[in-house]
Each structure stands twice: as structure tokens, then as C-alpha cells.
Design a protein around this motif. Structure first.
Motif, PDB file in Angstrom:
ATOM      1  N   VAL A 113      46.585  36.785  34.450  1.00 48.42           N
ATOM      2  CA  VAL A 113      46.270  36.824  35.638  1.00 48.42           C
ATOM      3  C   VAL A 113      45.879  38.703  35.668  1.00 48.42           C
ATOM      4  CG1 VAL A 113      47.439  37.804  37.977  1.00 48.42           C
ATOM      5  CG2 VAL A 113      47.664  35.742  37.031  1.00 48.42           C
ATOM      6  N   LEU A 116      42.371  39.376  34.990  1.00 52.23           N
ATOM      7  CA  LEU A 116      41.985  39.497  36.075  1.00 52.23           C
ATOM      8  C   LEU A 116      41.468  40.085  37.257  1.00 52.23           C
ATOM      9  CD1 LEU A 116      39.617  37.131  37.406  1.00 52.23           C
ATOM     10  CD2 LEU A 116      41.639  35.530  38.459  1.00 52.23           C
ATOM     11  N   GLY A 117      42.383  40.573  37.390  1.00 48.91           N
ATOM     12  CA  GLY A 117      43.606  41.395  38.107  1.00 48.91           C
ATOM     13  C   GLY A 117      42.456  42.990  38.000  1.00 48.91           C
ATOM     14  N   TYR A 119      39.845  42.891  35.987  1.00 49.04           N
ATOM     15  CA  TYR A 119      38.615  42.859  36.087  1.00 49.04           C
ATOM     16  C   TYR A 119      37.865  42.558  38.060  1.00 49.04           C
ATOM     17  CZ  TYR A 119      33.873  40.538  37.332  1.00 49.04           C
ATOM     18  OH  TYR A 119      32.534  40.022  38.044  1.00 49.04           O
ATOM     19  N   LEU A 120      38.913  42.530  39.285  1.00 47.52           N
ATOM     20  CA  LEU A 120      38.744  43.102  40.282  1.00 47.52           C
ATOM     21  C   LEU A 120      38.666  44.041  40.622  1.00 47.52           C
ATOM     22  CD1 LEU A 120      40.228  38.915  41.593  1.00 47.52           C
ATOM     23  CD2 LEU A 120      37.837  40.007  41.495  1.00 47.52           C
ATOM     24  N   GLN A 130      38.644  46.371  31.690  1.00 48.16           N
ATOM     25  CA  GLN A 130      38.805  45.272  31.063  1.00 48.16           C
ATOM     26  C   GLN A 130      39.600  45.755  30.061  1.00 48.16           C
ATOM     27  OE1 GLN A 130      35.740  43.435  28.966  1.00 48.16           O
ATOM     28  NE2 GLN A 130      35.293  44.877  27.540  1.00 48.16           N
TER      29      GLN A 130
END
Length: 287
Positions: A113, A116-117, A119-120, A130
Motif C-alpha cells: 500500500v 501506492l499511497g 503516488y496518490l 515515488q
């Protein structure tokens, strides 16, 4: 070897010893507890990696905080359970199977996670950021997964007579090393912590810790010990992973480590009334 490096090494060793002691008392099935009991696992996943990160982003977006504090909010929200937490969870009435399964499961989920977190987060705030899986996976494998798996594997070889003694010795040694190293690191970094306090920093960190505590408690299932365990886990996260994320994504922010450690202290303070309430309830039930 510098004093700071020696203290950090002591922290790592203490964490490994404490988790090894915990895993000696666990079973192989406990590692997958959150999968076999998927409703509890889903509740933990939502509390830790949906609600808390959403609150962290909202606080960082709507409030004018120091950049280091914003980094701390997001990186802490994406981190798993700190390895020093299980002892406190046991005192709160948590079951060893739930604690071990939550620790193991949250570690695996965090590895997936966190990138991805980040990136968001970069898309929401319009920055280039990143983080690779390796930056997160390595400290988690060394400090959590390895001692957990090793303890579960060695436990049958020790036998019922030797196992409790080895577990107690490892846990006590880990606690002593952690206390000494934590005090030393706190003294060294305390001046930098003072630099990030102000402009609502303490309020923001306390709000996120309180939301995590409430979310974990209400999504922890029907057992009171499990609810307390998840509440503590959701509120208090692994500072080592948060520091690793910050170092890779925001290497130029020198105050981020101080803000991350400050958030850990704030969450511990927020949890004090909760632990006292749990203790009173347990005493009343025993009476």
C-alpha cells in the motif's frame, strides 16, 4: 561508529528480540489469522490503510502546517504497526493470535500500500514523489517478518520447559535495550522537535492519533481485547518505516525525522487515557 548509529542499532536489536519473544508463544496459524478471519482482517485494513491515510491527507490539505509535519502525517499513516506495540496490546487484553496475525498482516499490506499511497499523495498535492517496494520491504523484513517467522519455527524445538525461559529473557533484554536507546535518541533529536512545534502541529498530530484510535476500536470486531488491539495499532505506527519513506521521497527535508518521532510521542500520549480506561475495566471485570 557514531553514538547515533549505535543507538539506532540498539533499537533494531531490541525490536528483533521483543518480536522473537512474542513469536515463540505464537502458532504458525496465527500468522495468517487475518486471512482465515477475513472480516476482522477487512476491518483492520479499512481502519489502518483507508481511514487514517484519508484523515492525514485531509489535515495536510486543509491546514497550513510545516512541510515536515505534512510529511510525517502521510508517512506515518502508510506505515504498519511498530514492533514495540504488542506488549502494550497484550496488557490491553488483546489475544496473542489476533496480535500476531495483525502485526504480520499489516506488515505485508504496508509493503503493497505504501508505494501506492505515496503516488496518490503526489497527485493530490502536485509534487513528484515515488518510493520503491525495496525501500519499504527491507526494514520490515528484517525487523518484523524475520523474527516472527524465526520464533514460530524455533518454538517447537525448545520444548515446553525451555520455551518460556527463552521468551522471557529475550523480552526483558529487548525492553532494556529499547529503553536505553530510546532515551538517548530522544535527547539527541529533541531540539529539532521544538523547531516543528507550532501552527497547530500538536493538534493535527493528536487529531490523527485520536481518529486512528477510534476507527480501530470500532472496526475491531466483537471482542473487547481485539478492539483495543486494533485501536492501538491504528493510532500508533512504525516510525522506522515512516523515516525510510521520508528519506527516499523527501531527502532534503531535514526536519521530517523530528516530526515523525514527535508524532509517535503524541500518539503515545493520546493513548494514555485509553489504556487507563482499559485497565479499570479489566480490574472491574476481575472483581
Amino acid at each position: 561508529m557514531t553514538v547515533a548509529l549505535a543507538l539506532k542499532l540498539m533499537v533494531v536489536i531490541s525490536v528483533i528480540l521483543m518480536l522473537f519473544a512474542l513469536s515463540l508463544r505464537a502458532r504458525v496459524a496465527d500468522l495468517g489469522y487475518m486471512v482465515t478471519h477475513w472480516r476482522l482482517g477487512l476491518g483492520a485494513l479499512v481502519a489502518m490503510f483507508v481511514i487514517v491515510p484519508a484523515v492525514a491527507v485531509a489535515i495536510a490539505y486543509f491546514f497550513n502546517l510545516n512541510a515536515a509535519v505534512e510529511i510525517a502525517l502521510v508517512t506515518i499513516a502508510l506505515s504498519p504497526i511498530p514492533p514495540i506495540l504488542p506488549n502494550k496490546q497484550l496488557k490491553a487484553g488483546g489475544r496473542a493470535c489476533y496480535i500476531t496475525g495483525l502485526l504480520f498482516g499489516a506488515t505485508i499490506v504496508s509493503i503493497l500500500v505504501a508505494p501506492l499511497g505515496v503516488y496518490l499523495f503526489s497527485q493530490i498535492f502536485g509534487i513528484e514523489a515515488q518510493v520503491g517496494f525495496g525501500a519499504i520491504a527491507m526494514p520490515l523484513i528484517l525487523t518484523i517478518l524475520l523474527p516472527l517467522v524465526l520464533g514460530v519455527a524455533i518454538a517447537p524445538l525448545l520444548g515446553e520447559g525451555l520455551l518460556p525461559r527463552v521468551s522471557n529473557i529475550a523480552n526483558k533484554l529487548g525492553v532494556i535495550l529499547l529503553a536505553v536507546s530510546a532515551i538517548g535518541l530522544l535527547i539527541m533529536i529533541f531540539p529539532r522537535m521544538l523547531e516543528v512545534i507550532g501552527h497547530g502541529t500538536l493538534v493535527a498530530l493528536a487529531v490523527m492519533a485520536a481518529v486512528g484510535l477510534a476507527a480501530g476500536y470500532f472496526l475491531g470486531g466483537p471482542d473487547a481485547g481485539d478492539r483495543a488491539t486494533l485501536g492501538l495499532a491504528t493510532s500508533t505506527r512504525h516510525p522506522g518505516v515512516a523515516l525510510a519513506i521520508a528519506a527516499h521521497v523527501f531527502p532534503d527535508n531535514e526536519l521530517a525525522p523530528a516530526a515523525i518521532l514527535l508524532s509517535l510521542l503524541v500518539s503515545m500520549v493520546v493513548c494514555v487515557p485509553f489504556m487507563r480506561k482499559i485497565g479499570k475495566n479489566q480490574a472491574a471485570s476481575a472483581a
